[in-house]
Design a protein around this motif. Structure first.
Motif, mmCIF file in Angstrom:
data_model
loop_
_atom_site.group_PDB
_atom_site.id
_atom_site.type_symbol
_atom_site.label_atom_id
_atom_site.label_comp_id
_atom_site.label_asym_id
_atom_site.label_seq_id
_atom_site.Cartn_x
_atom_site.Cartn_y
_atom_site.Cartn_z
ATOM 1 N N UNK A 91 62.684 4.731 -23.388
ATOM 2 C CA UNK A 91 63.872 4.458 -22.290
ATOM 3 C C UNK A 91 63.198 3.203 -21.402
ATOM 4 N N UNK A 92 64.323 2.396 -21.123
ATOM 5 C CA UNK A 92 64.089 1.274 -20.430
ATOM 6 C C UNK A 92 65.184 1.270 -19.189
ATOM 7 N N UNK A 93 64.466 1.366 -18.012
ATOM 8 C CA UNK A 93 65.335 1.098 -16.731
ATOM 9 C C UNK A 93 66.191 -0.112 -16.593
ATOM 10 N N UNK B 275 62.519 0.894 1.042
ATOM 11 C CA UNK B 275 60.808 1.009 0.738
ATOM 12 C C UNK B 275 61.030 1.547 -0.632
ATOM 13 N N UNK B 276 61.640 2.631 -0.985
ATOM 14 C CA UNK B 276 61.412 3.284 -2.165
ATOM 15 C C UNK B 276 61.949 2.437 -3.462
ATOM 16 N N UNK B 277 63.378 1.525 -2.949
ATOM 17 C CA UNK B 277 63.567 0.876 -4.171
ATOM 18 C C UNK B 277 62.543 -0.143 -4.571
ATOM 19 N N UNK C 286 59.642 -2.629 -8.571
ATOM 20 C CA UNK C 286 58.101 -3.318 -9.052
ATOM 21 C C UNK C 286 57.436 -2.640 -10.009
ATOM 22 N N UNK C 287 57.845 -1.317 -10.206
ATOM 23 C CA UNK C 287 57.224 -0.592 -11.330
ATOM 24 C C UNK C 287 57.964 -0.921 -12.493
ATOM 25 N N UNK C 288 59.329 -0.645 -12.625
ATOM 26 C CA UNK C 288 60.198 -0.657 -13.730
ATOM 27 C C UNK C 288 60.860 -2.074 -14.036
ATOM 28 N N UNK C 289 60.962 -3.072 -12.905
ATOM 29 C CA UNK C 289 61.407 -4.234 -13.021
ATOM 30 C C UNK C 289 63.057 -4.338 -13.830
ATOM 31 N N UNK C 290 63.561 -3.456 -13.324
ATOM 32 C CA UNK C 290 65.107 -3.437 -13.918
ATOM 33 C C UNK C 290 65.781 -4.785 -13.688
ATOM 34 N N UNK D 76 66.013 -7.569 -1.760
ATOM 35 C CA UNK D 76 65.839 -8.936 -2.354
ATOM 36 C C UNK D 76 64.680 -9.701 -1.640
ATOM 37 N N UNK D 77 64.602 -9.675 -0.363
ATOM 38 C CA UNK D 77 63.551 -10.364 0.212
ATOM 39 C C UNK D 77 62.198 -9.924 -0.044
ATOM 40 N N UNK D 78 61.955 -8.567 -0.167
ATOM 41 C CA UNK D 78 60.816 -8.011 -0.543
ATOM 42 C C UNK D 78 60.144 -8.129 -2.113
ATOM 43 N N UNK D 79 61.323 -8.318 -2.865
ATOM 44 C CA UNK D 79 61.158 -8.621 -4.278
ATOM 45 C C UNK D 79 61.626 -9.802 -4.789
ATOM 46 N N UNK D 80 61.497 -10.809 -3.873
ATOM 47 C CA UNK D 80 61.940 -12.257 -4.436
ATOM 48 C C UNK D 80 61.156 -12.797 -5.571
ATOM 49 N N UNK D 81 59.931 -12.176 -5.814
ATOM 50 C CA UNK D 81 58.980 -12.953 -6.837
ATOM 51 C C UNK D 81 59.589 -12.167 -8.118
ATOM 52 N N UNK D 82 60.300 -11.059 -8.202
ATOM 53 C CA UNK D 82 60.661 -10.310 -9.515
ATOM 54 C C UNK D 82 62.048 -11.179 -10.120
ATOM 55 N N UNK D 83 62.435 -11.003 -11.198
ATOM 56 C CA UNK D 83 63.508 -11.443 -11.876
ATOM 57 C C UNK D 83 64.521 -10.559 -12.201
ATOM 58 N N UNK D 84 64.997 -9.975 -11.069
ATOM 59 C CA UNK D 84 65.957 -8.966 -10.847
ATOM 60 C C UNK D 84 67.264 -9.700 -10.152
ATOM 61 N N UNK D 85 68.451 -9.087 -10.421
ATOM 62 C CA UNK D 85 69.620 -9.320 -9.774
ATOM 63 C C UNK D 85 70.128 -8.543 -8.847
#
Length: 101
Positions: free
Chosen positions: A28-30, A40-42, A47-51, A66-75
């Motif tokens: 499975x892939x999220x 906070x939970x999201x 960070x864990x699953x990088x959807x 988005x601000x807290x995960x700006x370093x991730x390549x997530x839409x």
């Protein structure tokens, strides 16, 4: 590998679904994930699953995520239409949903 779209990721059913995905990374892939306002939970989930996509119920929650995960390549997106979009995406093999409050 099955691509999972998870609506209501921060609830009890969503948490159980994430546990299954974590235990079976070969199966499975999220792909996409949604929650109402639990930023906070999201952040932890992203960070864990990088959807590929993460959707929140409100614009303010989306902006905070988005601000807290700006370093991730997530839409990042928000609202009911965005949730419907991830649930009906052609690359989503399974849609898992729990009540989003």
């Amino acid at each position: 590998m099955q691509n999972i779209c998870l609506l209501g990721a921060t609830g009890s059913i969503g948490t159980s679904t994430l546990d299954v995905i974590k235990k079976h990374p070969d199966r499975f892939k999220l792909l996409s994930v949604a929650a109402n306002t639990s930023v906070d939970r999201m952040v932890e989930i992203c960070r864990e699953f990088q959807p590929v996509r993460a959707v929140m119920g409100t614009e303010q929650a989306r902006d905070a995520l988005a601000a807290q995960c700006a370093d991730l390549e997530i839409q990042f997106d928000w609202g009911v239409e965005a949730m419907e979009s991830i649930a009906s995406a052609s690359d989503c093999d399974q849609v898992m949903a729990s009540i989003m409050g």
